[in-house]
Structures are given as structure tokens and as C-alpha cells.
Design a protein around this motif. Structure first.
Motif, PDB file in Angstrom:
ATOM      1  N   TYR A   1       1.581  22.495  32.805  1.00 50.52           N
ATOM      2  CA  TYR A   1       1.944  23.910  32.863  1.00 50.52           C
ATOM      3  C   TYR A   1       3.232  24.159  33.646  1.00 50.52           C
ATOM      4  CZ  TYR A   1      -2.377  25.549  30.730  1.00 50.52           C
ATOM      5  OH  TYR A   1      -3.400  25.813  29.834  1.00 50.52           O
ATOM      6  N   ARG A   2       3.758  23.104  34.268  1.00 53.56           N
ATOM      7  CA  ARG A   2       4.976  23.189  35.077  1.00 53.56           C
ATOM      8  C   ARG A   2       4.826  24.234  36.184  1.00 53.56           C
ATOM      9  NH1 ARG A   2      10.108  20.721  32.440  1.00 53.56           N
ATOM     10  NH2 ARG A   2       9.177  19.477  30.786  1.00 53.56           N
ATOM     11  N   VAL A   3       3.763  24.051  36.941  1.00 53.87           N
ATOM     12  CA  VAL A   3       3.441  24.902  38.077  1.00 53.87           C
ATOM     13  C   VAL A   3       3.226  24.004  39.282  1.00 53.87           C
ATOM     14  CG1 VAL A   3       1.833  26.616  38.993  1.00 53.87           C
ATOM     15  CG2 VAL A   3       2.365  26.604  36.560  1.00 53.87           C
ATOM     16  N   GLY A   4       3.619  24.480  40.457  1.00 55.39           N
ATOM     17  CA  GLY A   4       3.461  23.689  41.664  1.00 55.39           C
ATOM     18  C   GLY A   4       2.004  23.318  41.923  1.00 55.39           C
ATOM     19  N   LEU A   5       1.799  22.168  42.537  1.00 55.12           N
ATOM     20  CA  LEU A   5       0.445  21.660  42.763  1.00 55.12           C
ATOM     21  C   LEU A   5      -0.359  22.616  43.647  1.00 55.12           C
ATOM     22  CD1 LEU A   5      -1.343  19.179  42.146  1.00 55.12           C
ATOM     23  CD2 LEU A   5      -0.568  18.202  44.316  1.00 55.12           C
TER      24      LEU A   5
ATOM     25  N   PRO B   1      13.232  21.862  39.831  1.00 50.49           N
ATOM     26  CA  PRO B   1      13.983  22.138  38.586  1.00 50.49           C
ATOM     27  C   PRO B   1      13.126  22.049  37.319  1.00 50.49           C
ATOM     28  CG  PRO B   1      15.273  20.756  40.048  1.00 50.49           C
ATOM     29  CD  PRO B   1      13.924  20.886  40.685  1.00 50.49           C
ATOM     30  N   ILE B   2      12.201  21.093  37.257  1.00 52.07           N
ATOM     31  CA  ILE B   2      11.387  20.979  36.042  1.00 52.07           C
ATOM     32  C   ILE B   2      10.476  22.185  35.879  1.00 52.07           C
ATOM     33  CG2 ILE B   2      11.480  18.462  36.033  1.00 52.07           C
ATOM     34  CD1 ILE B   2       8.591  18.496  37.092  1.00 52.07           C
ATOM     35  N   ASN B   3      10.031  22.790  37.017  1.00 53.32           N
ATOM     36  CA  ASN B   3       9.169  23.963  36.935  1.00 53.32           C
ATOM     37  C   ASN B   3       9.941  25.224  36.571  1.00 53.32           C
ATOM     38  OD1 ASN B   3       7.035  22.347  37.632  1.00 53.32           O
ATOM     39  ND2 ASN B   3       6.965  22.993  39.773  1.00 53.32           N
ATOM     40  N   MET B   4      11.254  25.208  36.759  1.00 53.34           N
ATOM     41  CA  MET B   4      12.067  26.353  36.377  1.00 53.34           C
ATOM     42  C   MET B   4      12.190  26.475  34.862  1.00 53.34           C
ATOM     43  SD  MET B   4      15.048  26.155  39.304  1.00 53.34           S
ATOM     44  CE  MET B   4      15.792  27.702  38.789  1.00 53.34           C
ATOM     45  N   ARG B   5      11.851  25.386  34.149  1.00 54.22           N
ATOM     46  CA  ARG B   5      11.869  25.420  32.677  1.00 54.22           C
ATOM     47  C   ARG B   5      10.457  25.631  32.116  1.00 54.22           C
ATOM     48  NH1 ARG B   5      15.538  21.280  33.948  1.00 54.22           N
ATOM     49  NH2 ARG B   5      13.990  19.649  33.603  1.00 54.22           N
TER      50      ARG B   5
ATOM     51  N   ARG C   1       8.921  28.359  31.059  1.00 58.10           N
ATOM     52  CA  ARG C   1       8.837  29.182  29.851  1.00 58.10           C
ATOM     53  C   ARG C   1       9.323  28.426  28.619  1.00 58.10           C
ATOM     54  NH1 ARG C   1       7.948  34.375  28.812  1.00 58.10           N
ATOM     55  NH2 ARG C   1       7.773  34.786  31.051  1.00 58.10           N
ATOM     56  N   GLN C   2      10.298  27.547  28.785  1.00 55.07           N
ATOM     57  CA  GLN C   2      10.831  26.814  27.633  1.00 55.07           C
ATOM     58  C   GLN C   2       9.956  25.621  27.240  1.00 55.07           C
ATOM     59  OE1 GLN C   2      12.727  27.580  30.364  1.00 55.07           O
ATOM     60  NE2 GLN C   2      13.746  29.372  29.425  1.00 55.07           N
ATOM     61  N   GLN C   3       9.369  24.932  28.240  1.00 54.90           N
ATOM     62  CA  GLN C   3       8.680  23.673  27.955  1.00 54.90           C
ATOM     63  C   GLN C   3       7.268  23.581  28.520  1.00 54.90           C
ATOM     64  OE1 GLN C   3      11.312  20.616  29.380  1.00 54.90           O
ATOM     65  NE2 GLN C   3      12.921  21.070  27.906  1.00 54.90           N
ATOM     66  N   GLY C   4       6.778  24.604  29.207  1.00 57.98           N
ATOM     67  CA  GLY C   4       5.435  24.555  29.773  1.00 57.98           C
ATOM     68  C   GLY C   4       4.364  24.661  28.699  1.00 57.98           C
ATOM     69  N   ALA C   5       3.176  24.134  29.004  1.00 64.44           N
ATOM     70  CA  ALA C   5       2.082  24.092  28.026  1.00 64.44           C
ATOM     71  C   ALA C   5       1.616  25.482  27.618  1.00 64.44           C
ATOM     72  CB  ALA C   5       0.907  23.280  28.591  1.00 64.44           C
ATOM     73  N   PHE C   6       1.604  26.419  28.542  1.00 66.81           N
ATOM     74  CA  PHE C   6       1.096  27.750  28.200  1.00 66.81           C
ATOM     75  C   PHE C   6       1.993  28.455  27.202  1.00 66.81           C
ATOM     76  CE2 PHE C   6       1.133  32.353  28.961  1.00 66.81           C
ATOM     77  CZ  PHE C   6      -0.169  32.648  28.619  1.00 66.81           C
ATOM     78  N   HIS C   7       3.294  28.420  27.404  1.00 68.79           N
ATOM     79  CA  HIS C   7       4.223  29.151  26.543  1.00 68.79           C
ATOM     80  C   HIS C   7       4.485  28.434  25.227  1.00 68.79           C
ATOM     81  CE1 HIS C   7       5.174  32.146  29.599  1.00 68.79           C
ATOM     82  NE2 HIS C   7       5.232  31.158  30.480  1.00 68.79           N
ATOM     83  N   ASN C   8       4.021  27.224  25.089  1.00 66.83           N
ATOM     84  CA  ASN C   8       4.264  26.485  23.852  1.00 66.83           C
ATOM     85  C   ASN C   8       2.953  26.069  23.187  1.00 66.83           C
ATOM     86  OD1 ASN C   8       7.403  25.958  23.783  1.00 66.83           O
ATOM     87  ND2 ASN C   8       6.780  25.694  25.908  1.00 66.83           N
ATOM     88  N   LEU C   9       2.293  25.034  23.755  1.00 68.99           N
ATOM     89  CA  LEU C   9       1.080  24.500  23.143  1.00 68.99           C
ATOM     90  C   LEU C   9      -0.014  25.564  23.025  1.00 68.99           C
ATOM     91  CD1 LEU C   9      -0.701  22.164  22.121  1.00 68.99           C
ATOM     92  CD2 LEU C   9      -1.226  21.651  24.524  1.00 68.99           C
ATOM     93  N   PHE C  10      -0.252  26.315  24.105  1.00 70.50           N
ATOM     94  CA  PHE C  10      -1.345  27.287  24.095  1.00 70.50           C
ATOM     95  C   PHE C  10      -1.114  28.358  23.038  1.00 70.50           C
ATOM     96  CE2 PHE C  10      -3.712  30.972  25.711  1.00 70.50           C
ATOM     97  CZ  PHE C  10      -4.960  30.401  25.890  1.00 70.50           C
ATOM     98  N   GLN C  11       0.122  28.790  22.880  1.00 68.64           N
ATOM     99  CA  GLN C  11       0.411  29.823  21.881  1.00 68.64           C
ATOM    100  C   GLN C  11       0.250  29.271  20.465  1.00 68.64           C
ATOM    101  OE1 GLN C  11       0.621  32.770  23.153  1.00 68.64           O
ATOM    102  NE2 GLN C  11       0.691  31.893  25.214  1.00 68.64           N
ATOM    103  N   GLU C  12       0.609  28.005  20.257  1.00 67.45           N
ATOM    104  CA  GLU C  12       0.433  27.386  18.939  1.00 67.45           C
ATOM    105  C   GLU C  12      -1.044  27.217  18.602  1.00 67.45           C
ATOM    106  OE1 GLU C  12       2.614  23.792  18.418  1.00 67.45           O
ATOM    107  OE2 GLU C  12       4.434  24.580  19.351  1.00 67.45           O
TER     108      GLU C  12
END
Length: 396
Positions: free
Chosen positions: A117-121, A37-41, A43-54
């Protein structure tokens, strides 16, 4: 009960065992969760879609995060994109794959990357392996090609202009890359530092760029032993180096072209090393100083490599095959960044190349003696060499 009945019963029993084993394998493979469930979010909370873009809005912080400028990253993505693109619409896009791999090479551990990044190990492991393989392949063809004869002459001129050492085609040395002990390897990878390692042997030019590499030798081997059987050895005739000789600047002395190394390497026609033993005298000390001053470029290149890519700061946990891929990727990225962001100095050598058919250790020793004498003449000396070799000595 005859033999045919026994054969039938045995066949049925064996078939039942095989069916049960197959069902057991299927049951074990059945996952409780396909995506956590945490990886399903992501796009909303992963490092790439948030921190990396900032970070793209802050050049200084982006450089610290990706170890290169944003234009260099975008250009690298354009180069590697065809090799990183997947057909599945659910696959992670090439930009995220590249950013994730750069964080691993910068020293982040795989579990930390997976959480951020909320990606599986297992997915992170696979992405790092595939992306490193792609980067080493596409960048190697562009930024880690063996020099041509004309490029070798430019390198030799660069070493003379910048580091005051003539006819040098590059500085060579080996670096032990700490690694986890591979399975069933015994002491094969155990080096004299009392650690397990894989050896990166490399040659660099006057501008801290790697020109030739040999990756993957076991840490137990010495630099001289690796060099002897490596394609880096000019005696194996795999290199397109200038074979003749040319005149030293400001003199009429004929001198061949050669690589320079430390005491671990054997002296040869195309490999120069320092004089050994203590109490050598002023002439030989000056030669050793001048050679060391030029040879330290390879040490500095390894330092730049390890400082930028912090994966070298701890043992790499992977099989040797993957370790070699990571090393090659960092070397290619080092050259790519030097090409994109560093100073590139080009020189031209107009000396005429004259054939010289002499070879052997005796010839190389004579060349070293000639060079040591040349460094005492006005065309070959540098103003500070006497002060350097006499530091700390009582001259009264």
C-alpha cells in the motif's frame, strides 16, 4: 566560597545538563525523511489505488481479497465511515483504511501491507488498531447483541428443526487463539498445547452466528474455569434467557431451556453436557451422539471464522489488549457477513412457557436422563441414530 555560591553553581550546572538532555532528545527525534520517496508514489503505484480498484470489476477475485462481496464491503464502509474519517486532508481515506485492515485480518503481515500500500510501517500499525477498534464498536451494537427471550426461543426451535436437539439456546465452547508471549507474563498465557494463547469463549446459534462472547482470558485457564466467572454463565444471571420450562414436542414432558457444551463444562440447570466414561450403553450413547451433533455447530463456527480470517493461522504479534480487539473485530465481521450473505433461518416457537423452580446439579442430571429416554421415543428419535451408535460393533 559560601553556601549561596555553591547553590548557584549547582543550579547552573543542573540547568546545563537539562538543556543538553533536551537538545539530545530533539536531535534523536529529528527524522531524516518524513515520507519515503517510494511512499510518495502511493497514488500512482500503491495497491489501493491500482489493484484494489481493478478488483472491483471482478466479483470473485474481490471476494477472495476482501473476504466479502463488493456490496457487503460498500455497506460496511457506509456503517464505519463516520468512525474512520479524519479531519486532516493528508490522512488516508476511510476506504483505504478498511481495505488495509481487512488484509491484515485475512492473514497478511504488517510489513507486506506497508510495502504493497506504500504506507509507513508505524502508520499501518496505527490504522489497523484504530480501524479494528471502530469496527468492533459499531458492528458490535448491531450484530453481536445478546438475544432477547423471544430470540432465544427462535434459536431453540432452530436447533430442534435443523439439528434435532430440543430446548437448546446455543452451543458453547472455547478456542485458543495463538499469540506472542506478552511481556512479563511468565506462564500465565501458556496453555496445554504448549503454546501461548488468549481464549475466545463463545456461544453460537443454530445458523453459525455468534450470540455471546468472552474474550481475553489467559490461555492457562480451563474452559470450565473461565465459564464459571464469565457473564456467559447463566448462573451469574447476566443473560436474559427463558427461565421456565415447556413441553417437549410430541410428549407431555416438561423441560427447561439450556446451553450445550462438551465435557470441559460443568452440568447445571442451564448447561447440558454429555455422559462421560466408556461402555455407557445404547441409551446414553444415543444421547451423546445427539448432543454432539448439535454441539458441533460451535466447532464449525470457529472453523468458518478461522478459515475466512487467516490471522488465526499463526501467533498474533501484539499486546493482549490489541489481540482482544482483533478477535472481537473478526467475530463481528463473521456475524455481519452471515447477515449480509449467509442463510438466515427464522423460526417461531408457540410452546407455552411453564414455571419450574427446581435447580441444582441433581435437577440437571435428571433432565439429562429424561432427554436420553425421550430420544428413544418416536417423537424424539431420528431414523439413523441406532445405525450411528452401533457402527463398528460386533452385534453377533
Amino acid at each position: 566560597m559560601d553556601d549561596s555560591d555553591l547553590l548557584l553553581i549547582s543550579s547552573v550546572y543542573l540547568g546545563a545538563i537539562l538543556v543538553n538532555r533536551r537538545r539530545e532528545r530533539i536531535r534523536r527525534r529529528r527524522r531524516r525523511l518524513w515520507v519515503r520517496p517510494i511512499n510518495m508514489r502511493r497514488r500512482q503505484q500503491g495497491a489501493f489505488h491500482n489493484l484494489f480498484q481493478e478488483l472491483k470489476t471482478d466479483p470473485q477475485m474481490f471476494w477472495k481479497y476482501a473476504r466479502m462481496t463488493l456490496p457487503s464491503f460498500q455497506n460496511l464502509l457506509d456503517i464505519a465511515n463516520p468512525s474512520l474519517l479524519k479531519r486532516s486532508p493528508r490522512a488516508i481515506n476511510p476506504e483505504q483504511r478498511l481495505a488495509l485492515t481487512l488484509r491484515f485480518l485475512s492473514g497478511d503481515k504488517v510489513p507486506a501491507i506497508a510495502f504493497a500500500y506504500r504506507v509507513g510501517l508505524s502508520t499501518v500499525h496505527k490504522i489497523i488498531k484504530e480501524t479494528s477498534d471502530a469496527l468492533g464498536r459499531v458492528l458490535g451494537h448491531r450484530y453481536l447483541q445478546a438475544p432477547s427471550k423471544e430470540e432465544y426461543l427462535q434459536i431453540a426451535e432452530g436447533f430442534w428443526q435443523l439439528w434435532n436437539f430440543p430446548h437448546c439456546l446455543g452451543a458453547i465452547d472455547g478456542k485458543h487463539v495463538d499469540a506472542q508471549c506478552p511481556p512479563n507474563s511468565g506462564t500465565l498465557y501458556f496453555n496445554y498445547h504448549k503454546r501461548y494463547s488468549v481464549v475466545l469463549m463463545a456461544v453460537c446459534d443454530h445458523n453459525y452466528k455468534f450470540t455471546l462472547v468472552d474474550i481475553g482470558s489467559a490461555g492457562k485457564n480451563s474452559d470450565g474455569g473461565i465459564f464459571a466467572i464469565s457473564d456467559l454463565n447463566p448462573e451469574n444471571r447476566q443473560l436474559n434467557i427463558p427461565e421456565g420450562a415447556s413441553i417437549l414436542s410430541g410428549s407431555d414432558i416438561q423441560m427447561p431451556y439450556f446451553f450445550i457444551g462438551d465435557e470441559a463444562f460443568p452440568i447445571g440447570k442451564h448447561l447440558m453436557r454429555p455422559f462421560t466414561r466408556n461402555y455407557l450403553g445404547e441409551r446414553k450413547n444415543i444421547f451423546n451422539y445427539r448432543l454432539s451433533r448439535a454441539r458441533r455447530i460451535i466447532e464449525n463456527s470457529f472453523g468458518i471464522l478461522a478459515k475466512k480470517w487467516a490471522i488465526y493461522n499463526r501467533p498474533i504479534v501484539a499486546i493482549p489488549e490489541n489481540i482482544n480487539k482483533y478477535i472481537l473485530t473478526t467475530v463481528c465481521l463473521h456475524n455481519y457477513i452471515r447477515h449480509q450473505e449467509g442463510d438466515n433461518i427464522q423460526f417461531q416457537n408457540n410452546d407455552e412457557v411453564i414455571e419450574n423452580i427446581e435447580n441444582g446439579i441433581a435437577y440437571a442430571v435428571n433432565v439429562r436422563e429424561t432427554l436420553s429416554n425421550y430420544f428413544l421415543t418416536p417423537p424424539g428419535m431420528v431414523n439413523w441414530q441406532y445405525d450411528y451408535v452401533t457402527r463398528g460393533q460386533n452385534l453377533d
